[in-house]
Design an enzyme around this catalytic site. Structure first.
Site, PDB file in Angstrom:
ATOM      1  CG  PHE A  92      60.013  29.965   2.309  1.00  0.00           C
ATOM      2  CD1 PHE A  92      59.854  28.802   1.564  1.00  0.00           C
ATOM      3  CD2 PHE A  92      58.556  30.381   2.865  1.00  0.00           C
ATOM      4  CE1 PHE A  92      58.752  28.184   1.151  1.00  0.00           C
ATOM      5  CE2 PHE A  92      57.462  29.604   2.575  1.00  0.00           C
ATOM      6  CZ  PHE A  92      57.385  28.515   1.527  1.00  0.00           C
ATOM      7  CG  LEU A  93      65.787  33.947   2.433  1.00  0.00           C
ATOM      8  CD1 LEU A  93      67.351  34.043   2.409  1.00  0.00           C
ATOM      9  CD2 LEU A  93      65.544  34.575   3.772  1.00  0.00           C
TER      10      LEU A  93
ATOM     11  CG  ASP B 227      33.952  17.345   2.536  1.00  0.00           C
ATOM     12  OD1 ASP B 227      35.163  17.624   2.443  1.00  0.00           O
ATOM     13  OD2 ASP B 227      33.056  17.936   2.983  1.00  0.00           O
TER      14      ASP B 227
ATOM     15  NE  ARG C 210      41.422  28.398   3.527  1.00  0.00           N
ATOM     16  CZ  ARG C 210      41.488  26.991   3.860  1.00  0.00           C
ATOM     17  NH1 ARG C 210      40.960  26.416   4.798  1.00  0.00           N
ATOM     18  NH2 ARG C 210      42.373  26.175   3.079  1.00  0.00           N
TER      19      ARG C 210
ATOM     20  CE  LYS D  14      51.581  29.593  -2.820  1.00  0.00           C
ATOM     21  NZ  LYS D  14      52.267  28.187  -2.136  1.00  0.00           N
TER      22      LYS D  14
ATOM     23  CB  VAL E 209      45.245  19.087   3.565  1.00  0.00           C
ATOM     24  CG1 VAL E 209      45.891  17.842   3.785  1.00  0.00           C
ATOM     25  CG2 VAL E 209      45.932  20.473   3.733  1.00  0.00           C
TER      26      VAL E 209
ATOM     27  CB  CYS F  57      49.240  27.040   6.754  1.00  0.00           C
ATOM     28  SG  CYS F  57      48.365  25.487   6.118  1.00  0.00           S
TER      29      CYS F  57
ATOM     30  CD  GLU G  78      49.240  20.534   5.138  1.00  0.00           C
ATOM     31  OE1 GLU G  78      49.788  20.517   4.264  1.00  0.00           O
ATOM     32  OE2 GLU G  78      48.825  21.475   5.996  1.00  0.00           O
TER      33      GLU G  78
HETATM   34  C1  UDX Z   1      43.954  21.663   5.764  1.00  0.00           C
HETATM   35  C2  UDX Z   1      44.201  21.054   7.296  1.00  0.00           C
HETATM   36  O1  UDX Z   1      43.712  20.072   7.684  1.00  0.00           O
HETATM   37  C3  UDX Z   1      44.679  22.004   8.252  1.00  0.00           C
HETATM   38  O2  UDX Z   1      44.917  21.594   9.481  1.00  0.00           O
HETATM   39  C4  UDX Z   1      45.978  22.727   7.745  1.00  0.00           C
HETATM   40  O3  UDX Z   1      46.366  23.494   8.821  1.00  0.00           O
HETATM   41  C5  UDX Z   1      45.629  23.268   6.390  1.00  0.00           C
HETATM   42  O4  UDX Z   1      45.245  22.369   5.639  1.00  0.00           O
HETATM   43  P1  UDX Z   1      42.229  22.517   4.489  1.00  0.00           P
HETATM   44  O5  UDX Z   1      42.380  21.133   3.559  1.00  0.00           O
HETATM   45  O6  UDX Z   1      43.005  23.802   3.937  1.00  0.00           O
HETATM   46  O7  UDX Z   1      42.850  22.021   5.862  1.00  0.00           O
HETATM   47  O8  UDX Z   1      40.767  22.657   4.960  1.00  0.00           O
HETATM   48  P2  UDX Z   1      39.405  22.940   4.098  1.00  0.00           P
HETATM   49  O9  UDX Z   1      39.875  23.256   2.504  1.00  0.00           O
HETATM   50  O10 UDX Z   1      38.694  23.911   4.678  1.00  0.00           O
HETATM   51  O11 UDX Z   1      38.967  21.371   3.730  1.00  0.00           O
HETATM   52  C6  UDX Z   1      38.332  21.024   4.897  1.00  0.00           C
HETATM   53  C7  UDX Z   1      37.323  19.910   4.579  1.00  0.00           C
HETATM   54  O12 UDX Z   1      36.773  19.034   5.498  1.00  0.00           O
HETATM   55  C8  UDX Z   1      35.970  20.899   3.901  1.00  0.00           C
HETATM   56  O13 UDX Z   1      35.697  20.227   2.742  1.00  0.00           O
HETATM   57  C9  UDX Z   1      35.103  20.255   4.742  1.00  0.00           C
HETATM   58  O14 UDX Z   1      33.573  20.247   4.539  1.00  0.00           O
HETATM   59  C10 UDX Z   1      35.464  18.878   5.263  1.00  0.00           C
HETATM   60  N1  UDX Z   1      34.886  18.562   6.642  1.00  0.00           N
HETATM   61  C11 UDX Z   1      35.024  19.423   7.713  1.00  0.00           C
HETATM   62  C12 UDX Z   1      34.308  17.153   6.847  1.00  0.00           C
HETATM   63  O15 UDX Z   1      34.144  16.550   5.951  1.00  0.00           O
HETATM   64  N2  UDX Z   1      33.959  16.943   8.178  1.00  0.00           N
HETATM   65  C13 UDX Z   1      33.832  17.733   9.273  1.00  0.00           C
HETATM   66  O16 UDX Z   1      33.437  17.293  10.393  1.00  0.00           O
HETATM   67  C14 UDX Z   1      34.562  19.075   8.981  1.00  0.00           C
HETATM   68  C1  UDX Z   2      52.483  26.293   3.808  1.00  0.00           C
HETATM   69  C2  UDX Z   2      53.546  25.548   4.113  1.00  0.00           C
HETATM   70  O1  UDX Z   2      54.432  25.975   3.392  1.00  0.00           O
HETATM   71  C3  UDX Z   2      53.224  23.957   3.582  1.00  0.00           C
HETATM   72  O2  UDX Z   2      54.449  23.203   3.941  1.00  0.00           O
HETATM   73  C4  UDX Z   2      52.092  23.590   4.447  1.00  0.00           C
HETATM   74  O3  UDX Z   2      52.239  23.201   5.766  1.00  0.00           O
HETATM   75  C5  UDX Z   2      50.931  24.569   4.105  1.00  0.00           C
HETATM   76  O4  UDX Z   2      51.178  25.753   4.678  1.00  0.00           O
HETATM   77  P1  UDX Z   2      51.066  27.440   1.908  1.00  0.00           P
HETATM   78  O5  UDX Z   2      50.291  28.269   3.097  1.00  0.00           O
HETATM   79  O6  UDX Z   2      50.106  26.883   0.906  1.00  0.00           O
HETATM   80  O7  UDX Z   2      51.919  26.187   2.531  1.00  0.00           O
HETATM   81  O8  UDX Z   2      52.056  28.581   1.126  1.00  0.00           O
HETATM   82  P2  UDX Z   2      53.379  28.649   1.175  1.00  0.00           P
HETATM   83  O9  UDX Z   2      54.225  28.738  -0.094  1.00  0.00           O
HETATM   84  O10 UDX Z   2      54.232  28.351   1.896  1.00  0.00           O
HETATM   85  O11 UDX Z   2      53.247  30.501   1.543  1.00  0.00           O
HETATM   86  C6  UDX Z   2      52.718  30.973   2.608  1.00  0.00           C
HETATM   87  C7  UDX Z   2      52.671  32.297   2.643  1.00  0.00           C
HETATM   88  O12 UDX Z   2      54.004  33.116   2.779  1.00  0.00           O
HETATM   89  C8  UDX Z   2      52.098  33.064   1.166  1.00  0.00           C
HETATM   90  O13 UDX Z   2      51.348  34.256   1.652  1.00  0.00           O
HETATM   91  C9  UDX Z   2      53.184  33.434   0.315  1.00  0.00           C
HETATM   92  O14 UDX Z   2      53.066  34.719  -0.718  1.00  0.00           O
HETATM   93  C10 UDX Z   2      54.260  34.119   1.610  1.00  0.00           C
HETATM   94  N1  UDX Z   2      55.644  33.846   1.190  1.00  0.00           N
HETATM   95  C11 UDX Z   2      56.443  32.636   1.070  1.00  0.00           C
HETATM   96  C12 UDX Z   2      56.258  35.405   1.270  1.00  0.00           C
HETATM   97  O15 UDX Z   2      55.971  36.230   1.705  1.00  0.00           O
HETATM   98  N2  UDX Z   2      57.739  35.076   0.972  1.00  0.00           N
HETATM   99  C13 UDX Z   2      58.501  33.906   0.780  1.00  0.00           C
HETATM  100  O16 UDX Z   2      59.781  34.047   0.526  1.00  0.00           O
HETATM  101  C14 UDX Z   2      57.740  32.509   0.534  1.00  0.00           C
END
Ligand code: UDX
Ligand code: UDX
Length: 441
Positions: free
Chosen positions: A250-251, A31, A328, A321, A12, A261, A152
């Site tokens: 999303f179907l 970071d 994760r 996906k 993100v 997430c 986000e």
């Molecule tokens: C995000 C969101 O922030 C989470 O709440 C949402 O639900 C999913 O997406 P994401 O970007 O996927 O998380 O997390 P990740 O890819 O693990 O990145 C987090 C980053 O923050 C890492 O690079 C980590 O090193 C950094 N971090 C963590 C800091 O810089 N400071 C901290 O104290 C902890």
């Molecule tokens: C999700 C949210 O969509 C996005 O807005 C943000 O909050 C982060 O989390 P992400 O997890 O990156 O995004 O992928 P997304 O495309 O939403 O898919 C999530 C999961 O659902 C995947 O495992 C995907 O394969 C599955 N999926 C999605 C299905 O099984 N069927 C569908 O029709 C759509």
């Protein structure tokens, strides 16, 4: 042009910071992970996200984007600080806020001028107020600030496109002036901006993800009924989607939702609901169906191959996906673990996620390509719908397998075509075209 700092360069934070730089702002991305920052300084991306590397390079070159591990440096000129650290699942299903706390404390300690703290991470309702308390407690001297929630909605694999083409921006704050200033940053995106209170904004994020997860579990339940009754869920979903009240998104039925997430957000929402005395029945059903979707794959394999002990199963696609390297909560790897526990040899291939799998799942035997993957396997499980899998030479794949069996967990392939090539094919919810016919011989 504004001065923006993002905390966290994960999926993100790096996308958000880079795209804000591309809109012309000056962005510092921080970071605590030194390796990530050192790599970024050399142009090495910490994650695989289509299109991101080019935009990072462009904005670094234009001096609109730089990287640091030092909070004082990162916040020196900051007007807006976006918290984008992870909020993983805690032991009871609650969101683990330790990284948000660390970020808030670190910001407070070096805060020497007024700034707006924007929370992007998905956090339980009420966290914005809690972050404000932490900052007040840890400031060496009182400096005014505001907290705004700006959840986000970026999907991994299309995060850059999603940033530049949002359906809406949601902002929550008790400080309307601060929310308006954050709204200004989003004006170039030309999407509706909704300003509400902090808690409502935080809830909109959970409710949105829980609703999308519910659609997926709904269509998976329909898929199971289709399978039993001899209908084709792909066509059922298409037919439903033409109704504007329903829509096509999303179907897609399959192995259930995964990723960093949906699983954790649905669980965290149910946890919050229960802690506050309500009974989130629907959310529990959504989670139950999702787990069952993974098990269905195993049941189909057992149905076709008998005891899986000693069998070799190939898993095509390992990321949660397509178009991402993120593993994760990957359904593919949950299936791999179940197969491993049943004594099967598990092989795997993925275009982007194999490094992560090698480190975390040493029992998965990784193949260099899908053809090597299929060698002497008793079945192939399609677990991630990468576009490039659609064009594989299935005759060649079938030719090297021990048994031509495919359980297509993503309904990626044409059942009739595979059957013509001699495969025993099972999709998800495709009773008529797939399962029933092949089952009936
Ligand atoms: C995000 C969101 O922030 C989470 O709440 C949402 O639900 C999913 O997406 P994401 O970007 O996927 O998380 O997390 P990740 O890819 O693990 O990145 C987090 C980053 O923050 C890492 O690079 C980590 O090193 C950094 N971090 C963590 C800091 O810089 N400071 C901290 O104290 C902890
Ligand atoms: C999700 C949210 O969509 C996005 O807005 C943000 O909050 C982060 O989390 P992400 O997890 O990156 O995004 O992928 P997304 O495309 O939403 O898919 C999530 C999961 O659902 C995947 O495992 C995907 O394969 C599955 N999926 C999605 C299905 O099984 N069927 C569908 O029709 C759509």
């Amino acid at each position: 042009m504004k001065n923006i700092t993002v905390i966290g360069v994960g999926y993100v934070g790096l996308v958000t910071g880079t795209c804000f730089a591309d809109l012309g702002n000056r962005v510092v991305a921080l970071d605590i992970n030194e390796t990530r920052i050192e790599n970024l300084k050399q142009g090495i991306m910490p994650i695989y996200e289509p299109g991101l590397k080019e935009i990072v390079e462009r904005n670094v070159k234009a001096e609109r984007l730089r990287f640091t591990t030092d909070y004082a440096e990162a916040l020196r000129d900051a007007e807006f600080v976006f918290i984008c650290v992870g909020t993983p699942e805690g032991v009871d299903g609650e969101a683990d806020l330790r990284y948000v706390r660390m970020a808030a404390e670190s910001i407070a300690k070096v805060m020497d001028h007024e700034m707006i703290i924007v929370n992007k991470s998905t956090v339980p309702v009420g966290t914005g107020d809690w972050v404000a308390d932490i900052i007040r407690e840890h400031q060496p001297r009182p400096v005014p600030f505001a907290v705004v929630s700006c959840p986000e909605f970026l999907r991994e694999g299309s995060a850059v496109r999603d940033f530049f083409n949002p359906d809406r921006t949601v902002l929550g704050s008790t400080d309307k002036e601060a929310a308006n200033r954050v709204a200004q940053l989003h004006l170039p995106l030309r999407a509706p901006i909704m300003i509400t209170d902090l808690r409502t904004a935080e809830m909109i994020k959970y409710a949105s993800n829980a609703f999308l997860a519910t659609r997926i579990s709904f269509i998976n339940e329909i898929a199971n009924i289709c399978e039993a009754l001899g209908a084709d869920v792909k066509e059922v979903a298409q037919g439903m989607g033409y109704d504007k009240r329903i829509g096509h998104h999303f179907l897609e039925s399959g192995v259930g939702y995964g990723g960093s997430c949906f699983p954790k957000d649905v669980k965290a929402l149910a946890y919050m609901a229960q802690v506050h005395g309500t009974n989130p029945e629907l959310l529990h059903a959504v989670m139950g169906i999702n787990q069952m979707q993974r098990k269905q794959i195993i049941i189909k394999l057992q149905d076709l191959l008998g005891d899986l002990n000693g069998k070799t199963i190939a898993i095509l696609g390992l990321a949660f996906k397509e178009n991402t390297d993120d593993i994760r909560v990957s359904p593919a790897l949950e299936i791999a673990e179940m197969l491993h526990a049943l004594g099967a040899t598990v092989r795997g291939y993925d275009p982007a996620a194999m490094d992560h799998v090698a480190r975390a799942y040493p029992f998965v035997q990784l193949a260099a390509d899908p053809y090597e993957l299929a060698q002497a396997c008793d079945a192939i499980v399609v677990a991630t719908p990468w576009n490039e899998f659609k064009g594989l030479d299935m005759a060649r794949i079938g030719g090297v397998m021990r048994q031509k069996v495919m359980v297509d967990g993503r309904n990626l392939y044409d059942a009739e075509r595979l059957k013509a090539l001699g495969f025993v094919y099972r999709g998800v919810g495709r009773g008529y075209n797939g399962a029933l016919e092949s089952h009936n011989g």
